[in-house]
Design an enzyme around this catalytic site. Structure first.
Site, mmCIF file in Angstrom:
data_model
loop_
_atom_site.group_PDB
_atom_site.id
_atom_site.type_symbol
_atom_site.label_atom_id
_atom_site.label_comp_id
_atom_site.label_asym_id
_atom_site.label_seq_id
_atom_site.Cartn_x
_atom_site.Cartn_y
_atom_site.Cartn_z
ATOM 1 N N HIS A 1 32.168 80.294 35.313
ATOM 2 C CA HIS A 1 33.561 80.721 35.113
ATOM 3 C C HIS A 1 34.266 81.018 36.433
ATOM 4 O O HIS A 1 35.485 81.117 36.472
ATOM 5 C CB HIS A 1 33.599 81.971 34.225
ATOM 6 C CG HIS A 1 33.228 81.685 32.797
ATOM 7 N ND1 HIS A 1 34.134 81.675 31.773
ATOM 8 C CD2 HIS A 1 32.030 81.366 32.229
ATOM 9 C CE1 HIS A 1 33.534 81.383 30.634
ATOM 10 N NE2 HIS A 1 32.246 81.200 30.880
ATOM 11 N N ASP B 1 40.307 82.306 42.646
ATOM 12 C CA ASP B 1 40.100 82.588 41.223
ATOM 13 C C ASP B 1 39.515 81.336 40.574
ATOM 14 O O ASP B 1 39.961 80.219 40.888
ATOM 15 C CB ASP B 1 41.451 82.911 40.562
ATOM 16 C CG ASP B 1 41.322 83.935 39.436
ATOM 17 O OD1 ASP B 1 40.241 84.009 38.826
ATOM 18 O OD2 ASP B 1 42.303 84.656 39.174
HETATM 19 P P1 ADQ Z 1 39.012 87.240 34.999
HETATM 20 O O1 ADQ Z 1 38.739 87.422 36.431
HETATM 21 O O2 ADQ Z 1 38.905 88.441 34.163
HETATM 22 O O3 ADQ Z 1 38.120 86.079 34.350
HETATM 23 P P2 ADQ Z 1 41.489 85.889 33.954
HETATM 24 O O4 ADQ Z 1 41.150 84.462 33.797
HETATM 25 O O5 ADQ Z 1 42.898 86.081 34.424
HETATM 26 O O6 ADQ Z 1 40.551 86.655 34.969
HETATM 27 O O7 ADQ Z 1 41.321 86.589 32.564
HETATM 28 C C1 ADQ Z 1 41.738 87.891 32.339
HETATM 29 C C2 ADQ Z 1 41.915 88.122 30.846
HETATM 30 O O8 ADQ Z 1 42.121 89.515 30.660
HETATM 31 C C3 ADQ Z 1 43.137 87.412 30.279
HETATM 32 O O9 ADQ Z 1 42.816 86.837 29.042
HETATM 33 C C4 ADQ Z 1 44.165 88.513 30.107
HETATM 34 O O10 ADQ Z 1 44.991 88.393 28.972
HETATM 35 C C5 ADQ Z 1 43.328 89.757 29.976
HETATM 36 N N1 ADQ Z 1 44.056 90.871 30.598
HETATM 37 C C6 ADQ Z 1 44.418 90.970 31.875
HETATM 38 N N2 ADQ Z 1 45.094 92.114 32.084
HETATM 39 C C7 ADQ Z 1 45.146 92.741 30.908
HETATM 40 C C8 ADQ Z 1 45.692 93.987 30.465
HETATM 41 N N3 ADQ Z 1 46.299 94.841 31.272
HETATM 42 N N4 ADQ Z 1 45.527 94.327 29.188
HETATM 43 C C9 ADQ Z 1 44.894 93.499 28.353
HETATM 44 N N5 ADQ Z 1 44.355 92.334 28.700
HETATM 45 C C10 ADQ Z 1 44.470 91.953 29.968
HETATM 46 C C11 ADQ Z 1 37.047 85.225 34.805
HETATM 47 C C12 ADQ Z 1 37.322 84.414 36.065
HETATM 48 C C13 ADQ Z 1 38.598 83.619 35.882
HETATM 49 C C14 ADQ Z 1 38.484 82.726 34.635
HETATM 50 C C15 ADQ Z 1 38.000 83.514 33.438
HETATM 51 C C16 ADQ Z 1 37.668 82.613 32.249
HETATM 52 O O11 ADQ Z 1 37.439 85.262 37.194
HETATM 53 O O12 ADQ Z 1 38.877 82.833 37.024
HETATM 54 O O13 ADQ Z 1 39.740 82.163 34.350
HETATM 55 O O14 ADQ Z 1 36.832 84.273 33.747
HETATM 56 O O15 ADQ Z 1 36.758 81.626 32.576
#
Ligand code: ADQ
Length: 457
Positions: A159, A367
């Site tokens: 991921h 990311d």
């Molecule tokens: P993350 O580093 O956690 O994931 P991201 O892909 O942006 O990063 O996912 C975050 C998730 O958390 C999103 O679904 C978002 O809706 C949720 N989220 C963020 N802030 C929030 C808040 N304040 N309240 C509720 N929900 C919130 C890791 C990797 C990424 C990759 C994903 C999936 O680091 O690069 O995209 O896995 O593979």
């Protein structure tokens, strides 16, 4: 003939114990909702840690999906999880933005826990089953399974990004980790460049030879490819149009004092997300363009994350100082430039914020993908909106219609913000609709179908 089943191994089980209902509840998230139907249809099993130290409920069923628990001790959470996973691998794989720490007393528990996961899979696997291992916590598992089940079909999905050899080569256990991954038939990444980095590292640090299409090792061939993860597009589109969510969005803008422009940032609080530089860029913007003061409000939502790791406490302090500096310097009795929330939001409130954000700022220093960028595009339907996106997020490989930025460049970021604020609505809508059509075609279900197809399911 027995039908092949799907066995998923991931650090966490997709469930959490709910004290109120005294039962296991499925955790919300794209990965679970995409895999749930296949797991039900194929009699699948999910192998993972249930979320609390020393807890081991064994095999149990939640919403018709079979769970197999792997227990982790308090000490292993410290050494394997906070230590090796989040103090060594996470920073190393994110371009070493923070110095990764290399400790033998973290490596050993990482091997032991990976062995426990492999054993957990082997306990339930039948010949012919497809095994799908997820993420950086379990990189040794494919090879450990392969040794016991040479003919198994094994996929691995990372991921997070995979770094180039110039960075990857620092880790003392580089060969062991690569060999672990090479136990899979298909090693999939978020981006083409990660897949290429992996092939380069495998050529340099193991006996494997070849390119992403075919890495030959011993008598086997391993494929490295990009399979970018996505979101439940229809769900975010539906929520974006929900009148109740719309009301929440309007209330939010009201509460902010109805600024002309609302800029939004939503991230897990992590040093890889570039939140502090984003704040500096905003300061530069207000410095250079005093006419924007009082007109533009920035909302930053940061979800608490890995609070036990020192680097995360430093990052939080940095961000909070940055917010304080901006508000102290530019704020007035009538106007607060930055609204900062350190908490998780309900999905409806998150979408309410997305659908009302005129500019979405997604500026990670590195990311894997970044789902927030995709969620924004899906939720903000037919009403303009500009995505400012770091070129170092996996999402940028496909989202070429976003305003792409170098997240390290404070001046460049400030200029991009200005362009986004002034972008004509027609141009904004055109860019958004191109990204939205991509998301409709390639949602999390299409992604899961593709990945499972590659495993013969
Ligand atoms: P993350 O580093 O956690 O994931 P991201 O892909 O942006 O990063 O996912 C975050 C998730 O958390 C999103 O679904 C978002 O809706 C949720 N989220 C963020 N802030 C929030 C808040 N304040 N309240 C509720 N929900 C919130 C890791 C990797 C990424 C990759 C994903 C999936 O680091 O690069 O995209 O896995 O593979």
């Amino acid at each position: 003939m027995v039908e092949p089943r799907l066995i998923v191994a991931a650090n966490r089980l997709p469930v959490a114990w709910d004290d109120k209902t005294q039962s296991w509840e499925t955790s919300p998230g794209g990965l679970v909702s995409a895999l749930a139907p296949v797991l039900r249809e194929k009699d699948g099993i999910w192998v993972g840690w249930p979320g609390t130290a020393d807890e081991d409920p064994g095999q149990f069923e939640v919403d018709d999906i079979e769970m197999q628990s792997i227990s982790l001790s308090e000490e292993e959470l410290d050494t394997y999880y906070h230590g090796f996973c989040n103090g060594t691998i996470w920073p190393l794989y994110h371009d070493a933005i923070r110095s990764p720490e290399f400790h033998r007393h973290w490596w050993k528990p990482y091997q032991e826990v990976n062995r426990r996961f492999a054993d957990g899979v082997l306990e339930v696997a039948r010949p012919g089953d497809a095994i799908w291992v997820h993420d950086y916590q379990l990189q040794l598992v494919p090879e450990m399974i392969r040794e016991e089940l040479p003919g198994a079909t094994i996929g691995f999905f990372l991921h997070i990004p995979f770094p180039p050899p110039e960075i990857y080569g620092r880790i003392p256990w580089r060969t062991e980790l690569l060999q672990g991954l090479l136990g899979a038939d298909i090693v999939a990444f978020q981006t083409v460049s990660s897949a290429r980095n992996f092939a380069r590292c495998a050529n340099r640090y193991t006996n494997a030879t070849g390119n992403t299409d075919a890495l030959r090792i011993a008598d086997r061939v391993v494929v490295a490819e990009a399979a970018p993860i996505s979101i439940d597009t229809a769900l975010f589109e539906k929520l974006g149009e929900d009148p109740e969510v719309a009301k929440r969005g309007e209330r939010l803008v009201d509460d902010l004092g109805n600024p002309k422009v609302m800029i939004l940032g939503v991230d897990r609080l992590d040093y890889s997300k570039g939140i502090d530089i984003r704040l500096r860029a905003l300061g530069t913007l207000f410095d250079r363009h005093p006419e924007l003061r009082g007109e533009v409000s920035f909302v930053q939502v940061a979800v608490p994350s890995r609070e036990d790791v020192d680097a995360y406490q430093d990052t939080r302090r940095n961000i909070e100082e940055g917010v304080g500096r901006l508000n102290g310097r530019f704020g007035t009795m009538e106007w607060t430039p930055v609204h900062y929330l350190y908490r998780s939001l309900e999905r409806e409130d998150l979408v309410a914020a997305y659908r009302n954000a005129d500019v979405m700022l997604v500026t990670p220093l590195r990311d894997g993908m970044n789902l927030v960028a995709k969620e924004y595009v899906a939720a903000r339907r037919g009403i303009g909106g500009v995505l400012v996106l770091s070129e170092f997020a996996g999402a940028a490989e496909r989202f070429t219609q976003a305003v792409l930025v170098n997240p390290y460049d404070v001046d460049g970021l400030a200029t991009a913000l200005l362009d986004a604020i002034h972008m004509h609505e027609d141009e904004a809508s055109e860019r958004m609709s191109a990204m939205r059509s991509h998301l409709r075609r390639w949602d999390v279900h299409a992604w899961a179908r593709y990945c499972l197809g590659r495993l013969g399911l």
